[in-house]
Design an enzyme around this catalytic site. Structure first.
Site, PDB file in Angstrom:
ATOM      1  N   TRP A 154      33.587 -41.461  38.188  1.00 11.08           N
ATOM      2  CA  TRP A 154      32.214 -41.206  37.708  1.00 11.08           C
ATOM      3  C   TRP A 154      31.876 -39.714  37.794  1.00 11.08           C
ATOM      4  O   TRP A 154      30.751 -39.347  38.112  1.00 11.08           O
ATOM      5  CB  TRP A 154      31.169 -42.019  38.478  1.00 11.08           C
ATOM      6  CG  TRP A 154      31.608 -43.388  38.906  1.00 11.08           C
ATOM      7  CD1 TRP A 154      31.657 -43.866  40.168  1.00 11.08           C
ATOM      8  CD2 TRP A 154      32.055 -44.455  38.054  1.00 11.08           C
ATOM      9  NE1 TRP A 154      32.108 -45.158  40.178  1.00 11.08           N
ATOM     10  CE2 TRP A 154      32.372 -45.541  38.887  1.00 11.08           C
ATOM     11  CE3 TRP A 154      32.236 -44.592  36.670  1.00 11.08           C
ATOM     12  CZ2 TRP A 154      32.849 -46.766  38.404  1.00 11.08           C
ATOM     13  CZ3 TRP A 154      32.728 -45.795  36.184  1.00 11.08           C
ATOM     14  CH2 TRP A 154      33.012 -46.861  37.040  1.00 11.08           C
ATOM     15  N   ILE A 155      32.850 -38.863  37.482  1.00 11.21           N
ATOM     16  CA  ILE A 155      32.663 -37.421  37.598  1.00 11.21           C
ATOM     17  C   ILE A 155      32.261 -36.845  36.244  1.00 11.21           C
ATOM     18  O   ILE A 155      33.030 -36.909  35.274  1.00 11.21           O
ATOM     19  CB  ILE A 155      33.947 -36.732  38.108  1.00 11.21           C
ATOM     20  CG1 ILE A 155      34.426 -37.403  39.409  1.00 11.21           C
ATOM     21  CG2 ILE A 155      33.707 -35.250  38.296  1.00 11.21           C
ATOM     22  CD1 ILE A 155      33.398 -37.435  40.512  1.00 11.21           C
ATOM     23  N   ARG A 238      18.121 -33.015  42.705  1.00 14.15           N
ATOM     24  CA  ARG A 238      17.422 -34.295  42.581  1.00 14.15           C
ATOM     25  C   ARG A 238      16.044 -34.165  41.940  1.00 14.15           C
ATOM     26  O   ARG A 238      15.702 -34.945  41.050  1.00 14.15           O
ATOM     27  CB  ARG A 238      17.338 -34.988  43.936  1.00 14.15           C
ATOM     28  CG  ARG A 238      18.598 -35.775  44.252  1.00 14.15           C
ATOM     29  CD  ARG A 238      18.623 -36.346  45.647  1.00 14.15           C
ATOM     30  NE  ARG A 238      19.825 -37.151  45.848  1.00 14.15           N
ATOM     31  CZ  ARG A 238      20.382 -37.383  47.024  1.00 14.15           C
ATOM     32  NH1 ARG A 238      19.828 -36.875  48.111  1.00 14.15           N
ATOM     33  NH2 ARG A 238      21.475 -38.112  47.115  1.00 14.15           N
ATOM     34  N   ARG A 263       1.066 -46.644  12.157  1.00 16.85           N
ATOM     35  CA  ARG A 263       1.437 -48.027  11.833  1.00 16.85           C
ATOM     36  C   ARG A 263       0.203 -48.900  11.644  1.00 16.85           C
ATOM     37  O   ARG A 263      -0.688 -48.948  12.491  1.00 16.85           O
ATOM     38  CB  ARG A 263       2.292 -48.604  12.964  1.00 16.85           C
ATOM     39  CG  ARG A 263       2.734 -50.042  12.746  1.00 16.85           C
ATOM     40  CD  ARG A 263       3.938 -50.100  11.830  1.00 16.85           C
ATOM     41  NE  ARG A 263       4.583 -51.388  11.911  1.00 16.85           N
ATOM     42  CZ  ARG A 263       4.532 -52.324  10.961  1.00 16.85           C
ATOM     43  NH1 ARG A 263       3.849 -52.110   9.853  1.00 16.85           N
ATOM     44  NH2 ARG A 263       5.166 -53.465  11.120  1.00 16.85           N
ATOM     45  N   GLU A 359      23.606 -39.173  41.125  1.00 19.08           N
ATOM     46  CA  GLU A 359      23.038 -38.310  42.167  1.00 19.08           C
ATOM     47  C   GLU A 359      22.199 -39.110  43.169  1.00 19.08           C
ATOM     48  O   GLU A 359      21.192 -38.646  43.690  1.00 19.08           O
ATOM     49  CB  GLU A 359      22.221 -37.162  41.550  1.00 19.08           C
ATOM     50  CG  GLU A 359      23.097 -36.202  40.778  1.00 19.08           C
ATOM     51  CD  GLU A 359      22.365 -34.973  40.292  1.00 19.08           C
ATOM     52  OE1 GLU A 359      21.565 -34.419  41.065  1.00 19.08           O
ATOM     53  OE2 GLU A 359      22.594 -34.571  39.146  1.00 19.08           O
ATOM     54  N   GLU A 363      17.962 -47.073  45.097  1.00 17.63           N
ATOM     55  CA  GLU A 363      17.985 -47.679  46.428  1.00 17.63           C
ATOM     56  C   GLU A 363      18.340 -46.648  47.501  1.00 17.63           C
ATOM     57  O   GLU A 363      17.814 -46.675  48.618  1.00 17.63           O
ATOM     58  CB  GLU A 363      18.990 -48.835  46.448  1.00 17.63           C
ATOM     59  CG  GLU A 363      18.597 -50.032  45.614  1.00 17.63           C
ATOM     60  CD  GLU A 363      18.757 -49.808  44.118  1.00 17.63           C
ATOM     61  OE1 GLU A 363      18.208 -50.606  43.334  1.00 17.63           O
ATOM     62  OE2 GLU A 363      19.430 -48.830  43.710  1.00 17.63           O
TER      63      GLU A 363
END
Length: 391
Positions: A154-155, A238, A263, A359, A363
């Site tokens: 997952w790099i 982050r 619309r 990152e 959780e």
């Protein structure tokens, strides 16, 4: 200046970034191949002066860049962010020689950087990583030489990056205290990689280390102190992941305002239906709340406040969850047209899912917030009195 009221010059800069992204960056992004590093796009980010700002700007400016670019071109935002994520450890913890070799090339977009922390069995629990840095043995081996053996997964920017910030275990059984950060050029013998086909169109891959040689000249920071390098980088980035999310949420909200105004349905415009109007108001409310928390976390980082880990985690958590909510409801209000390939919201729907995972998943962010709250909690006299009364 506070984080809650940007200066006119900052607002003007954000407008200029959105215009740049729409006019110069989006066409290059559209010519690129999804899931691959777009080097012409990186070169344009460099020539526009945005990549050098990764090493001269504070956290708030980084957030403003990421939010503004994401509003008009998520691919450009991601390309910029991944350069910063991979190269920040070199900028902040590298030697003079390491910085001189790589940072100018990162800044002009000719060298692609990558941050290699996650592993197949150590994603959210990054301290459990098992990539081994085994001491070099045999005649001629230096006192501080290792061989890297194991896998990363997952790099981002793998396997096309030109160098990797790699985190490996130098002291077995020591948890986070036994990890060392290494700067590993992509051409080192024994280093191979494979691209991964992901939901989002980001370049992501897996890496295999088969006895890759590294020595003291490749260490970033100090041996066995690499986890600090990783956390320093993540605490900076982050909040800016949150800014990326806010940019996407704002793009979805703007598209929804335009669509519900134009619309016609049920004898009037969609915006005239109270259920629609209230939903759009909720989308705007959540987007603005997330934006303010991101700015506050970035300002805390720039000020050197001690509660940066908590603020950074809260900002990423709220902003990424908010963006998922806003984009999902934007799709619902647009109907089937938003599900068609090539529609802005179809693109954002695929893009918005990943930031809730990478990152540090949502959780993990909740765990960081709770840990920081209890770490700094000091019982008050009222708490003690209440406890005695209850006894």
């Amino acid at each position: 200046m506070t984080a809650f009221s940007l200066e006119p010059a900052q607002l003007t800069w954000c407008d200029e970034l959105r215009a740049l992204a729409a006019a110069r960056l989006r066409p290059l992004a559209e010519q690129g191949e999804p899931g691959r590093v777009n080097r012409p796009l990186l070169a344009e980010l460099g020539s526009a002066g945005l990549l050098p700002r990764l090493f001269t700007s504070g956290a708030l400016d980084l957030c403003l860049m990421r939010e503004s670019l994401a509003h008009a071109c998520t691919e450009a935002e991601t390309a910029l962010a991944l350069q910063g994520l991979g190269a920040h450890p070199v900028h902040a913890h590298g030697t003079e020689s390491q910085r001189a070799r790589w940072l100018p090339r990162v800044s002009d977009g000719t060298a692609v950087a990558a941050f290699a922390l996650s592993e197949p069995d150590a994603g959210s629990d990054a301290a459990a990583l098992s990539l081994r840095a085994e001491p070099e043995a045999g005649p001629g081996a230096g006192a501080s030489a290792w061989r890297l053996t194991g896998e990363k997964c997952w790099i981002s920017n793998a396997p096309e990056a030109d160098f990797y910030t790699v985190f490996a275990r130098t002291t077995p059984g020591a948890g986070a205290r036994g990890v060392t950060a290494f700067l590993v050029p992509a051409d080192r013998p024994g280093l191979t990689g494979t691209p991964l086909d992901m939901l989002s169109p980001h370049p992501i891959g897996a890496l295999t280390f088969d006895g890759v040689p590294v020595d003291a000249d490749d260490v970033l920071g100090e041996p066995d102190r690499g986890f600090r390098v990783a956390m320093d980088t993540l605490n900076l980035f982050r909040p800016s992941v949150g800014a990326f999310a806010v940019g996407m949420a704002q793009a979805a909200l703007d598209a929804t305002l335009a669509h519900t105004t134009a619309r016609e349905a049920f004898g009037g415009r969609l915006r005239d239906l109270q259920t629609v109007a209230h939903q759009v108001a909720e989308m705007a409310l959540r987007t603005e709340a997330a934006r303010l928390m991101v700015y506050a976390a970035a300002t805390a980082y720039d000020a050197g406040d001690p509660d940066v880990p908590r603020r950074a985690a809260m900002a990423k958590l709220l902003a990424t969850e908010t963006a998922q909510y806003v984009v999902d409801h934007a799709v619902q209000l647009h109907g089937a047209r938003a599900l068609r390939r090539g529609h802005l919201l179809e693109h954002l729907y695929r893009e918005v899912r990943a930031p809730r995972v990478y990152e540090g998943a949502s959780e993990v962010q909740r765990g960081i917030v709770a840990k920081e709250l209890y770490r700094t909690y000091q019982p008050s006299r009222t708490d003690a009195t209440s406890k005695e009364a209850g006894a």
